[in-house]
Design an enzyme around this catalytic site. Structure first.
Site, PDB file in Angstrom:
ATOM      1  N   CYS A  66       1.908 -10.767  21.945  1.00 13.16           N
ATOM      2  CA  CYS A  66       0.762 -11.239  21.336  1.00 13.16           C
ATOM      3  C   CYS A  66      -0.199 -11.172  19.226  1.00 13.16           C
ATOM      4  O   CYS A  66      -0.415 -10.104  19.206  1.00 13.16           O
ATOM      5  CB  CYS A  66      -0.631 -10.929  22.712  1.00 13.16           C
ATOM      6  N   ARG A  69      -4.408 -10.417  18.698  1.00 11.61           N
ATOM      7  CA  ARG A  69      -4.617  -9.246  19.445  1.00 11.61           C
ATOM      8  C   ARG A  69      -6.283  -8.080  19.089  1.00 11.61           C
ATOM      9  O   ARG A  69      -6.628  -7.215  18.822  1.00 11.61           O
ATOM     10  CB  ARG A  69      -3.609  -7.856  19.733  1.00 11.61           C
ATOM     11  N   TRP A 237      -7.482 -17.704  24.338  1.00 13.14           N
ATOM     12  CA  TRP A 237      -7.619 -18.766  24.654  1.00 13.14           C
ATOM     13  C   TRP A 237      -6.618 -19.261  23.872  1.00 13.14           C
ATOM     14  O   TRP A 237      -5.379 -18.342  23.324  1.00 13.14           O
ATOM     15  CB  TRP A 237      -8.761 -19.125  23.027  1.00 13.14           C
TER      16      TRP A 237
HETATM   17  N1  ARG Z   1       2.370 -19.864  26.504  1.00  6.46           N
HETATM   18  C1  ARG Z   1       1.738 -19.748  27.191  1.00  6.46           C
HETATM   19  C2  ARG Z   1       1.126 -21.176  27.564  1.00  6.46           C
HETATM   20  O1  ARG Z   1       1.382 -22.066  26.506  1.00  6.46           O
HETATM   21  C3  ARG Z   1      -0.248 -19.298  27.159  1.00  6.46           C
HETATM   22  C4  ARG Z   1       0.411 -17.786  26.609  1.00  6.46           C
HETATM   23  C5  ARG Z   1      -1.013 -16.901  26.462  1.00  6.46           C
HETATM   24  N2  ARG Z   1      -1.497 -17.457  25.730  1.00  6.46           N
HETATM   25  C6  ARG Z   1      -2.554 -17.032  24.626  1.00  6.46           C
HETATM   26  N3  ARG Z   1      -3.651 -17.693  24.299  1.00  6.46           N
HETATM   27  N4  ARG Z   1      -3.386 -16.763  25.889  1.00  6.46           N
HETATM   28  O2  ARG Z   1       0.759 -21.961  28.224  1.00  6.46           O
END
Ligand code: ARG
Length: 381
Positions: A66, A69, A237
């Protein structure tokens, strides 16, 4: 033996957690004593709401893949450990969607259901995300999101019917232990979506692209202090590239670069025209512009990368090492112009953390021979 391991993990977590929360040593000592007794008597222990909240935040902080963070301390906990039935679980999930969406000003939220020591009581959300589009296999190819084909099939087998568009939101597929899984359609009014338009290219909207506002990962297991939470959906988000450079662009997802390129009048007969790159950049500009215009939280990959560097600096100052998986941290568009590309990270897994879990969908026929469909209803929504 198993108790010893749980005891060890619990101790390690409580010490770190209470230290970070600046608790007096006496409180840590008495809490550890309490946990020791509980594990000796019942074979397990329970987190306080505070431990659960901070543990979940630590799990985000430790998520190597991620880039977002920096904001780990803002994660808001919805404690749903008292939910017992499928209906109650669905209601909590609907509340999560509503609270996290917040009319577009997205709040990072985690909902945590009860811990699952035994498989027979394990709560599973079979959806990858609470909101995600169906993918239908048809005579002329897949309609919708190819990543959802398997789950969509299962939902159809269980009696669900979508409209058949490329953007039908899948119902929630919930299961407790070995009980028959149940379907819960997500009420339309809870699903915020953004039609994709372009800041300069008029009529970009005629490409009929859109995406949902909030990515809520729902199939991972959260581990805190030796306890396993098999259902603990969480969200932040979007970073624009997740939508513009992957979901809508990957050949095995919506594969829309060719239509964007044709709309832009680019030369697709030669790779060296860089039509893919040009289409990619404009599609990503469109995603960022559309979310902003609608007042929906989103971050571009340059800003996100800078925020990640700030996160690293802050963590280092506090004496904590930042672990990471470089291949996931670099954005899929222009990676080398972000600072993350030029650094290296150790992909070491520390807990608390989120883990993927066995993704095999339950066979509804095997679970409930006489119950063809289990479309649940909830009272609140
Ligand atoms: N990559 C995933 C999607 O496009 C979401 C993963 C979590 N992403 C985030 N920004 N919290 O649906």
């Amino acid at each position: 033996m198993k108790h010893e391991q749980l005891q060890e993990e619990a101790e390690r977590f409580i010490k770190a957690c209470y230290d970070e929360l600046s608790k007096p040593a006496s409180e840590t000592v008495s809490r550890l004593e309490q946990i020791r007794t509980s594990i000796a008597e019942r074979g397990t222990y329970e987190h306080t709401a505070e431990e659960l909240q901070h543990g979940a935040r630590m799990a985000w902080r430790n998520s190597n893949r991620c880039i977002g963070r920096l904001f780990w301390e803002t994660l808001y906990l919805m404690d749903a450990r008292s939910a017992e039935t499928e209906d109650e679980i669905a209601e909590h999930l609907f509340r999560h969607i509503e609270y996290a969406t917040n009319g577009g000003r997205i709040r990072p939220v985690i909902t945590i259901f009860r811990e699952s020591s035994g498989l027979d009581s394990r709560i599973r959300i079979w959806n990858h995300q609470l909101i995600r589009y169906a993918g239908y296999v048809t005579g002329d190819g897949i309609v919708g999101d190819p990543a959802s084909v398997e789950l969509t099939k299962r939902c159809l087998e269980m009696g669900w019917r979508g409209k058949g568009t490329a953007f039908d939101v899948l119902p929630l597929l919930l299961q407790i232990g070995n009980r028959p899984p149940q379907l819960f359609p997500v009420p339309d009014r809870l699903v915020l979506e953004v039609p994709i338009v372009h800041p300069e290219l008029a009529d970009f909207g005629t490409l009929n692209l859109k995406w949902y506002a909030v990515p809520i990962i729902s199939d991972m297991r959260l581990e805190i202090g030796g306890l396993h939470y098999s259902a603990a959906p969480f969200n932040g988000w979007y970073m624009g590239t997740e939508i513009g450079a992957r979901n809508l662009a990957d050949e095995n997802r919506y594969n829309r670069l060719p239509v964007v390129a044709d709309f832009m009048g680019l030369d697709r007969t030669r790779e060296s025209s860089l039509w893919r790159d040009k289409a990619l950049v404009e599609l990503n500009a469109a995603v960022l512009h559309s979310f902003k215009e609608r007042g929906v939280s989103i971050v571009d990959h340059h800003t996100a990368a800078q925020q990640f560097i700030r996160f690293e600096e802050r963590e280092n100052k506090l004496g904590r090492e930042v672990t990471g998986r470089w291949s996931w941290l670099i954005p899929p568009v222009s990676p080398a112009v972000t600072p993350v590309f030029h650094r290296s990270y150790q992909d070491k897994v520390i807990t608390p953390n989120f883990f993927s879990q066995d993704g095999k969908l339950p066979d509804p026929a095997a679970c409930c021979p006489n119950q063809p469909s289990g479309i649940g209803k909830t009272s609140v929504f």
